[in-house]
Design a protein around this motif. Structure first.
Motif, PDB file in Angstrom:
ATOM      1  N   LEU A  40       0.830  -1.205   0.000  1.00  0.00           N
ATOM      2  CA  LEU A  40       0.000   0.000   0.000  1.00  0.00           C
ATOM      3  C   LEU A  40       0.868   1.259   0.000  1.00  0.00           C
ATOM      4  O   LEU A  40       0.535   2.257  -0.666  1.00  0.00           O
ATOM      5  CB  LEU A  40      -0.926   0.003   1.216  1.00  0.00           C
ATOM      6  N   ALA A  41       1.984   1.206   0.735  1.00  0.00           N
ATOM      7  CA  ALA A  41       2.885   2.361   0.766  1.00  0.00           C
ATOM      8  C   ALA A  41       3.527   2.599  -0.591  1.00  0.00           C
ATOM      9  O   ALA A  41       3.636   3.752  -1.044  1.00  0.00           O
ATOM     10  CB  ALA A  41       3.954   2.143   1.830  1.00  0.00           C
ATOM     11  N   TRP A  42       3.940   1.526  -1.264  1.00  0.00           N
ATOM     12  CA  TRP A  42       4.523   1.666  -2.603  1.00  0.00           C
ATOM     13  C   TRP A  42       3.518   2.304  -3.560  1.00  0.00           C
ATOM     14  O   TRP A  42       3.863   3.174  -4.346  1.00  0.00           O
ATOM     15  CB  TRP A  42       4.925   0.287  -3.132  1.00  0.00           C
ATOM     16  N   GLU A  43       2.270   1.840  -3.454  1.00  0.00           N
ATOM     17  CA  GLU A  43       1.238   2.393  -4.332  1.00  0.00           C
ATOM     18  C   GLU A  43       0.986   3.857  -3.997  1.00  0.00           C
ATOM     19  O   GLU A  43       0.836   4.692  -4.895  1.00  0.00           O
ATOM     20  CB  GLU A  43      -0.044   1.582  -4.185  1.00  0.00           C
ATOM     21  N   ARG A  44       0.937   4.172  -2.717  1.00  0.00           N
ATOM     22  CA  ARG A  44       0.697   5.544  -2.280  1.00  0.00           C
ATOM     23  C   ARG A  44       1.801   6.479  -2.748  1.00  0.00           C
ATOM     24  O   ARG A  44       1.542   7.640  -3.116  1.00  0.00           O
ATOM     25  CB  ARG A  44       0.595   5.577  -0.754  1.00  0.00           C
ATOM     26  N   LEU A  45       3.026   5.992  -2.741  1.00  0.00           N
ATOM     27  CA  LEU A  45       4.179   6.799  -3.156  1.00  0.00           C
ATOM     28  C   LEU A  45       4.323   6.888  -4.675  1.00  0.00           C
ATOM     29  O   LEU A  45       5.206   7.580  -5.169  1.00  0.00           O
ATOM     30  CB  LEU A  45       5.466   6.221  -2.556  1.00  0.00           C
ATOM     31  N   GLY A  46       3.474   6.169  -5.381  1.00  0.00           N
ATOM     32  CA  GLY A  46       3.531   6.209  -6.835  1.00  0.00           C
ATOM     33  C   GLY A  46       4.738   5.517  -7.432  1.00  0.00           C
ATOM     34  O   GLY A  46       5.224   5.907  -8.504  1.00  0.00           O
ATOM     35  N   LEU A  47       5.206   4.457  -6.781  1.00  0.00           N
ATOM     36  CA  LEU A  47       6.408   3.774  -7.264  1.00  0.00           C
ATOM     37  C   LEU A  47       6.160   2.958  -8.530  1.00  0.00           C
ATOM     38  O   LEU A  47       7.109   2.469  -9.145  1.00  0.00           O
ATOM     39  CB  LEU A  47       6.971   2.860  -6.161  1.00  0.00           C
ATOM     40  N   GLU A  48       4.904   2.827  -8.907  1.00  0.00           N
ATOM     41  CA  GLU A  48       4.598   2.084 -10.131  1.00  0.00           C
ATOM     42  C   GLU A  48       5.257   2.725 -11.356  1.00  0.00           C
ATOM     43  O   GLU A  48       5.542   2.041 -12.350  1.00  0.00           O
ATOM     44  CB  GLU A  48       3.092   2.018 -10.345  1.00  0.00           C
ATOM     45  N   ARG A  49       5.536   4.020 -11.278  1.00  0.00           N
ATOM     46  CA  ARG A  49       6.170   4.697 -12.417  1.00  0.00           C
ATOM     47  C   ARG A  49       7.592   4.216 -12.652  1.00  0.00           C
ATOM     48  O   ARG A  49       8.194   4.518 -13.692  1.00  0.00           O
ATOM     49  CB  ARG A  49       6.168   6.214 -12.202  1.00  0.00           C
ATOM     50  N   TYR A  50       8.149   3.479 -11.704  1.00  0.00           N
ATOM     51  CA  TYR A  50       9.513   2.963 -11.849  1.00  0.00           C
ATOM     52  C   TYR A  50       9.543   1.525 -12.377  1.00  0.00           C
ATOM     53  O   TYR A  50      10.599   0.888 -12.356  1.00  0.00           O
ATOM     54  CB  TYR A  50      10.259   3.035 -10.512  1.00  0.00           C
ATOM     55  N   VAL A  51       8.398   1.013 -12.811  1.00  0.00           N
ATOM     56  CA  VAL A  51       8.362  -0.301 -13.450  1.00  0.00           C
ATOM     57  C   VAL A  51       8.685  -0.122 -14.925  1.00  0.00           C
ATOM     58  O   VAL A  51       8.055   0.686 -15.608  1.00  0.00           O
ATOM     59  CB  VAL A  51       6.977  -0.969 -13.296  1.00  0.00           C
TER      60      VAL A  51
END
Length: 310
Positions: free
Chosen positions: A145-156
């Motif tokens: 949930l924290a990864w999603e909240r931080l918007g880390l998906e842009r680093y995939v």
């Protein structure tokens, strides 16, 4: 002949043995990881193809909380080591599975599968095994949930795989699907080869060169930061699940505390150096760093809690 001259051939022989052992470890790990990736990737590709991207997205979707919960469950019921998790992750990313479900699977697959839970139970007792399972489950969901909240998906990174099917094309049978599945698996594997070789090389050198006495010295009784040090050391060692039990027993008999042993095993099982290297083919550096930090958080948290429970 002096005593030093008499000892010199023995020292050279020991050094040669060390290097030969390191080369053997490298070769064994390379063959094992290549076979794991290709076999697991091939089977996962066929399953993804049979199930279909849309159905897979529906199964692992379901909202902000439900998606990571499903990812954790999928990781817990798949007995994969950290490196064999990667080809499945590639398939999930390619299928457009929700980011939180993918990250929950990535973290939980090597840390909550039945084998690692059994090893924790044998080494530390069933109470610690249950506590570890509950804490790791909760931490995995919170981290996702924290990864999603931080918007880390842009680093995939965009996973480009040659030979992919049209998702709207119906399943044509195992014989017809096997060829495209194999081509897709080998295509996904090519970007992983160099990172895998680098990770295995470093891990083999460290595994072959670091003596057990060093581990008990830097992370043994009386060392204030023994737990975080042990967790950090575990990552380059690549402690495979089948060797975790004898390694843990050996370190315990050598005098290392339960907390550092736990942190070492979880760090090595959850974020091995070959896995981290292979992740660079899927994730950009910030997300790779987030993954390593998350595994270290689980390892250190558990290592600090074990003496309290025990």
């Amino acid at each position: 002949m002096t005593a030093d001259e008499q000892l010199e051939p023995h020292a050279q022989e020991a050094a040669m043995h060390s290097w030969s052992e390191t080369l053997f470890i490298f070769g064994a790990l390379f063959v094992e990881l290549v076979a794991l990736f290709l076999i697991v990737g091939f089977v996962a590709t066929l399953i993804n193809r049979r199930v279909g991207d849309k159905r897979l997205q529906a199964w692992l979707g379901g909202g902000r909380i439900v998606a990571p919960l499903k990812g954790v469950v999928l990781g817990a019921i798949t007995p994969f080591c950290s490196c064999s998790t990667i080809p499945v992750l590639v398939g999930l990313v390619r299928a457009g599975t929700p980011f939180s479900a993918c990250t929950a699977f990535l973290i939980s697959s090597p840390l909550l599968d039945p084998i690692i839970l059994g090893i924790v139970g044998l080494l530390f007792g069933w109470k610690i095994m249950i506590g570890y399972g509950i804490v790791t489950f909760i931490l995995t969901v919170l981290i996702s949930l924290a990864w999603e909240r931080l918007g880390l998906e842009r680093y995939v990174k965009k996973v480009r795989v040659q030979g992919s099917w049209n998702p709207d094309t119906p399943w044509a049978g195992l014989r017809a699907e096997a060829g495209p599945a194999w081509r897709q698996t080998t295509s996904a594997f090519r970007p992983m080869i160099l990172p895998m070789v680098i990770g295995i090389s470093v891990g083999a050198v460290i595994y072959g060169a670091v003596p057990q006495t060093f581990l008990t010295t830097v992370a043994g009784p009386g060392v204030a930061l023994a737990v975080p040090i042990a967790a950090l050391i575990g990552i380059p060692l690549y402690i495979r699940m089948e060797s975790a039990l004898p390694v843990g027993l050996a370190l315990s008999s050598a005098g290392m505390g339960l907390g550092p042993i736990f942190a070492l095993l979880i760090g090595g099982a959850g974020a091995s150096l070959p896995e981290v290297s292979m992740l660079t083919g899927i994730f950009k550096p910030p997300l790779v760093a987030a993954f390593v930090g998350s595994i270290l958080t689980v390892a250190i948290t558990g290592g600090l809690m074990i003496p309290l429970i025990a």
